[in-house]
Design a protein around this motif. Structure first.
Motif, mmCIF file in Angstrom:
data_model
loop_
_atom_site.group_PDB
_atom_site.id
_atom_site.type_symbol
_atom_site.label_atom_id
_atom_site.label_comp_id
_atom_site.label_asym_id
_atom_site.label_seq_id
_atom_site.Cartn_x
_atom_site.Cartn_y
_atom_site.Cartn_z
ATOM 1 N N ASP A 1 16.849 -13.372 22.258
ATOM 2 C CA ASP A 1 17.306 -13.314 23.650
ATOM 3 C C ASP A 1 17.181 -11.900 24.211
ATOM 4 O O ASP A 1 16.802 -11.713 25.373
ATOM 5 N N ARG A 2 17.501 -10.902 23.387
ATOM 6 C CA ARG A 2 17.397 -9.519 23.865
ATOM 7 C C ARG A 2 15.950 -9.153 24.166
ATOM 8 O O ARG A 2 15.670 -8.458 25.153
ATOM 9 N N ARG B 1 10.507 -17.620 27.107
ATOM 10 C CA ARG B 1 11.361 -18.256 26.104
ATOM 11 C C ARG B 1 10.805 -19.611 25.662
ATOM 12 O O ARG B 1 10.861 -19.965 24.487
#
Length: 513
Positions: A317-318, A66
């Motif tokens: 996010d997925r 991320r």
């Protein structure tokens, strides 16, 4: 109160994310003479071994993915860092095609860099010295810097069912599937090199190697920035890896194996006594051929998935969760933890049998099966008993890393990412006025007044009578973890929203070059 057994305590430990198979170490304070038993987490990345440590490792990878995906400024790079978690694919302009024999002496066999006739040439635009993605402006004045989620697959080896097992096992190309799995890391490296050449950009990525339902490897990658889809398809089609090894299609020794000869320090035929060709001899024979052909050529399949992803969206996010979802499982594990059918078990057995006997490297003992002495041959080698994990049933040929991260993804090592996570916790607790435990109180660098190490560490061996029981130590660790969690949750409620961009290693990012 019912007596707690091992299974109950293990379940509680997993629920509290406490290591279930810690290393028990005895700590002796040489200043006071006190001794105590300390639990050191095993650090396994496999859920079947330790669910708690595996989940902790997966969450750390999620943070790493991320943090580097949608950067807007160039990361600081430590040029002296040699951490093995930052595994860049190497020089961007390395056009050399080598035998890949891993010769530590620095010499290697270099072959022609001319591309194969069945592979198209790729464009070579001018180089750009930035790893950041391109910005796009909209008519309403907004600016976007999208990135990509990329999936690459291997070619077909035969029709399969929804379960991933061959419709006709007799016609399924298990030999080619096993070879492709063994050399999959090489073709992945070549793909990133070709992407950098074809785009002129030092492409940065966070990639995970996972098995498909048919158990063939495929690659999921978070790629910083966006690139034309047609160009990516062109690069995939033009990417290949040639295995310049001696031929190993047909085994020479099946029911008998070569024997070691102490006088010649090599292996001989068990019947004729003739010395087997050495690794260098076999490569010399390959070089002497008029029109030599590689032993195997690895290519990607035609199924490619490319998605544009915006920072801060649910899709981002997925994808981070999907990239790291199966990192805690073995290659042969069912992704849904279902009990495999008889057909699937037979499919796994066939692949495992193929990778067991195929050579994984120039030093692999399986070369004896094909009548060639492996590189750096020594006594005690036996075909089918190579120690590389690539031959294990759990890995099915994929003995390399499951996570591939380019060096300029974040500019940090996993240790530094772990320090960042700890810094967030320390900051929240400090802001709430909570006094933290001193986790460095037993540091190996602590010394006595005379300058000698204060603490002595030793491993607790099975059968030690003075060692506490496993149940007692795990129960104590669970209680302590519960207390820490309660303190942290209470501190978060008192401190309010966390401060963004906390880092224990990088105070600020470097400007773009």
């Amino acid at each position: 109160m019912p007596r707690l057994d091992d299974d109950t305590v293990r379940g509680l430990a997993v629920a509290e994310r406490v290591c279930v198979r810690p290393i028990m170490s005895k700590l002796t304070d040489t200043l006071t003479g006190d001794t105590r038993t300390v639990l050191i987490p095993c650090g396994s990345t496999r859920e079947a071994v330790c669910p708690s440590c595996a989940d902790r490792a997966r969450r750390l990878r999620m943070q790493q993915c991320r943090e580097g995906w949608h950067l807007t400024v160039e990361p600081l790079i430590n040029t002296n860092d040699d951490d093995d978690t930052q595994d860049d694919t190497g020089p961007e302009d390395d056009d050399t095609d080598t035998d890949g024999d891993g010769d530590d002496s620095g010499s290697r066999r270099v072959r022609s860099t001319r591309r194969r006739d069945d592979a198209d040439d790729l464009p070579r635009p001018p180089k750009q010295h930035t790893t950041l993605g391109r910005e796009f402006d909209t008519p309403d004045g907004k600016t976007y810097r999208p990135s990509m989620f990329l999936t690459l697959t291997m070619p077909s080896y035969g029709r399969v069912t929804r379960e991933g097992v061959p419709v006709d096992p007799g016609s399924y190309d298990y030999h080619r599937a096993a070879l492709d799995a063994l050399h999959f890391p090489k073709v992945v490296d070549r793909f990133w090199q070709n992407m950098r050449r074809a785009t002129g950009v030092p492409v940065q990525y966070f990639a995970a190697v996972e098995p498909q339902r048919r158990l063939a490897p495929h690659l999921h990658a978070a790629v910083r920035g966006t690139f034309p889809r047609a160009l990516i398809r062109q690069v995939v089609a033009a990417t290949y890896h040639q295995v310049w090894w001696p031929r190993h299609d047909e085994p020479v020794y099946v029911d008998r194996v070569p024997v070691w000869d102490e006088q010649t320090a090599g292996y001989r035929d068990p019947d004729t006594g003739q010395v087997l060709p050495t690794w260098d001899d076999a490569l010399d024979q390959l070089d002497a051929e008029v029109d030599p052909e590689p032993a195997h050529v690895v290519r990607f399949g035609t199924q490619i998935d490319m998605q544009g992803i915006l920072v801060g969206t649910p899709a981002a996010d997925r994808r981070v969760g999907y990239l790291t979802k199966y990192l805690t499982k073995n290659i042969s594990d069912d992704p849904n933890d279902d009990e495999p059918s008889a057909a699937r078990r037979a499919h796994i057995d066939r692949i495992a049998e193929e990778v067991r006997w195929l050579p994984c490297s120039p030093t692999c003992a399986n070369w004896l099966r094909y009548g060639i002495q492996p590189k750096n041959a020594r006594a005690g080698l036996a075909p089918g008993l190579c120690r590389s994990k690539a031959h294990d049933r759990d890995h099915l040929g994929l003995g390399g890393r499951r996570v591939l991260v380019s060096r300029k993804w974040t500019g940090k090592t996993l240790t530094e990412h772990k320090a960042d996570r700890a810094a967030v916790v320390r900051t929240v607790l400090a802001d709430a006025g909570v006094e933290m435990d001193d986790h460095g109180e037993f540091s190996a660098t602590a010394t006595r007044p005379d300058g000698q190490p204060r603490y002595h560490w030793s491993t607790v061996k099975p059968g030690d009578t003075d060692a506490p029981s496993y149940l007692r130590l795990i129960a104590h660790a669970i209680t302590r973890r519960q207390a820490w969690r309660e303190q942290y949750e209470a501190a978060k409620n008192r401190a309010g929203p966390p401060t963004p961009d906390l880092s224990a290693t990088v105070p600020q990012a470097a400007p773009a070059a």
